[in-house]
Design a protein around this motif. Structure first.
Motif, PDB file in Angstrom:
ATOM      1  N   ARG A 122      23.787  31.978  13.467  1.00 53.10           N
ATOM      2  CA  ARG A 122      22.498  32.706  13.747  1.00 53.10           C
ATOM      3  C   ARG A 122      21.645  33.256  12.568  1.00 53.10           C
ATOM      4  O   ARG A 122      22.424  33.998  11.824  1.00 53.10           O
ATOM      5  CB  ARG A 122      22.761  33.530  15.146  1.00 53.10           C
ATOM      6  CG  ARG A 122      23.240  33.258  16.213  1.00 53.10           C
ATOM      7  CD  ARG A 122      23.699  34.078  17.194  1.00 53.10           C
ATOM      8  NE  ARG A 122      22.560  34.451  17.879  1.00 53.10           N
ATOM      9  CZ  ARG A 122      22.120  34.660  19.193  1.00 53.10           C
ATOM     10  NH1 ARG A 122      23.229  34.696  20.169  1.00 53.10           N
ATOM     11  NH2 ARG A 122      21.059  34.967  19.718  1.00 53.10           N
ATOM     12  N   ALA A 160      14.755  33.303  13.006  1.00 52.05           N
ATOM     13  CA  ALA A 160      14.137  32.142  13.252  1.00 52.05           C
ATOM     14  C   ALA A 160      14.506  31.056  13.173  1.00 52.05           C
ATOM     15  O   ALA A 160      14.019  29.854  12.853  1.00 52.05           O
ATOM     16  CB  ALA A 160      12.707  32.225  12.315  1.00 52.05           C
ATOM     17  N   ASN A 161      15.872  30.815  13.123  1.00 50.63           N
ATOM     18  CA  ASN A 161      16.798  29.639  13.062  1.00 50.63           C
ATOM     19  C   ASN A 161      16.498  28.743  11.968  1.00 50.63           C
ATOM     20  O   ASN A 161      16.192  27.610  12.065  1.00 50.63           O
ATOM     21  CB  ASN A 161      16.948  29.140  14.714  1.00 50.63           C
ATOM     22  CG  ASN A 161      15.262  28.853  15.145  1.00 50.63           C
ATOM     23  OD1 ASN A 161      15.043  29.608  16.087  1.00 50.63           O
ATOM     24  ND2 ASN A 161      14.477  27.916  14.799  1.00 50.63           N
ATOM     25  N   CYS A 186       9.344  34.082  19.455  1.00 50.46           N
ATOM     26  CA  CYS A 186      10.219  34.371  18.165  1.00 50.46           C
ATOM     27  C   CYS A 186       9.549  35.298  17.398  1.00 50.46           C
ATOM     28  O   CYS A 186       8.296  34.943  16.659  1.00 50.46           O
ATOM     29  CB  CYS A 186      10.575  33.187  17.564  1.00 50.46           C
ATOM     30  SG  CYS A 186      11.563  33.283  16.101  1.00 50.46           S
ATOM     31  N   CYS A 239      18.430  31.454  16.643  1.00 52.28           N
ATOM     32  CA  CYS A 239      17.965  32.700  16.016  1.00 52.28           C
ATOM     33  C   CYS A 239      19.061  33.797  16.519  1.00 52.28           C
ATOM     34  O   CYS A 239      19.526  33.622  17.277  1.00 52.28           O
ATOM     35  CB  CYS A 239      16.325  32.906  16.735  1.00 52.28           C
ATOM     36  SG  CYS A 239      15.706  34.355  16.231  1.00 52.28           S
ATOM     37  N   GLU A 296       6.549  27.731  16.485  1.00 52.22           N
ATOM     38  CA  GLU A 296       8.262  27.636  16.578  1.00 52.22           C
ATOM     39  C   GLU A 296       8.892  26.253  16.568  1.00 52.22           C
ATOM     40  O   GLU A 296       9.901  26.240  16.147  1.00 52.22           O
ATOM     41  CB  GLU A 296       8.499  28.510  18.060  1.00 52.22           C
ATOM     42  CG  GLU A 296       8.049  29.990  18.012  1.00 52.22           C
ATOM     43  CD  GLU A 296       7.799  30.383  19.440  1.00 52.22           C
ATOM     44  OE1 GLU A 296       7.652  31.492  19.476  1.00 52.22           O
ATOM     45  OE2 GLU A 296       7.780  29.654  20.333  1.00 52.22           O
TER      46      GLU A 296
END
Length: 216
Positions: free
Chosen positions: A69, A72-73, A111, A47, A163
């Motif tokens: 990056r 939220a990856n 996140c 992220c 997540e």
């Protein structure tokens, strides 16, 4: 470009400190990296969150990780439609040009992107629903998985589980890329999912046999 200004003074000071210490003490290694090119062992998709420091968590040196990056990856599905795809381009370069041995998707606690997706799914984020919201349209990648956590009553636990679903969604989407799937099936590339607890300093990794994230 008249709007581009000099760097803030604190960054200039930090640069000179780095140049006089870390660089000076490892000058030959930096020269090697500059002249011989990069040969990273792994790609890490994490992220943008400023609290997630991938190289520190895993004690990596320069040249060891190819890091991408984003919010939220997330990894989008394979879609060669001619539009701009920064994440897809990074994956393609890491897998086909650098031939990394590992791709690691690293999620994390608290996140903001994942929370934004939760808010959208609950109808509490009209600004993200707007078609001109880049963040909202990016989080559309994750929205279909909300049903898996919709019944969790505790907001903190719901966010934490979502997540982790963001990590799993990204792993699944990675396999929609033909060049990723081919190398995985050939045993030349392995995929890994991990989640980092910022406050506790912990890392959990996904165990496909247990179908759960397990603490290291």
């Amino acid at each position: 470009m008249k709007h581009a200004k000099p760097l803030p003074s604190y960054l200039v000071q930090r640069f000179h400190g780095w140049k006089a210490t870390s660089y000076e003490n490892n000058k030959s290694w930096y020269r090697h990296l500059g002249e011989e090119g990069q040969h990273p062992r792994a790609m890490v998709i994490s992220c943008c969150d400023s609290r997630v420091h991938v190289t520190s968590i895993f004690g990596a040196d320069q040249g060891e990780f190819f890091i991408h990056r984003n919010i939220a990856n997330l990894v989008p599905p394979y879609a060669p439609d001619g539009d701009h795809h920064g994440t897809s381009a990074a994956i393609e370069y890491a897998v086909t040009a650098l031939k990394v041995a590992h791709v690691i998707v690293l999620g994390h606690s608290s996140c903001g992107g994942v929370q934004g997706c939760i808010d959208m799914c609950k109808g509490n984020a009209p600004h993200l629903e707007a078609k001109e919201s880049f963040v909202g349209r990016w989080m559309d990648i994750l929205k279909p998985r909300f049903s898996k956590v919709a019944d969790i009553k505790d907001p903190k636990n719901q966010a934490r589980q979502f997540e982790k679903h963001a990590v799993l969604a990204s792993l699944e989407n990675l396999l929609t890329f033909p060049f990723v799937k081919d190398r995985v099936e050939a045993g030349q590339l392995t995929l890994h999912g991990a989640w980092h607890d910022i406050a506790a300093g912990g890392v959990e990794v996904y165990d496909s046999e247990k179908k759960a994230f397990v603490a290291l």
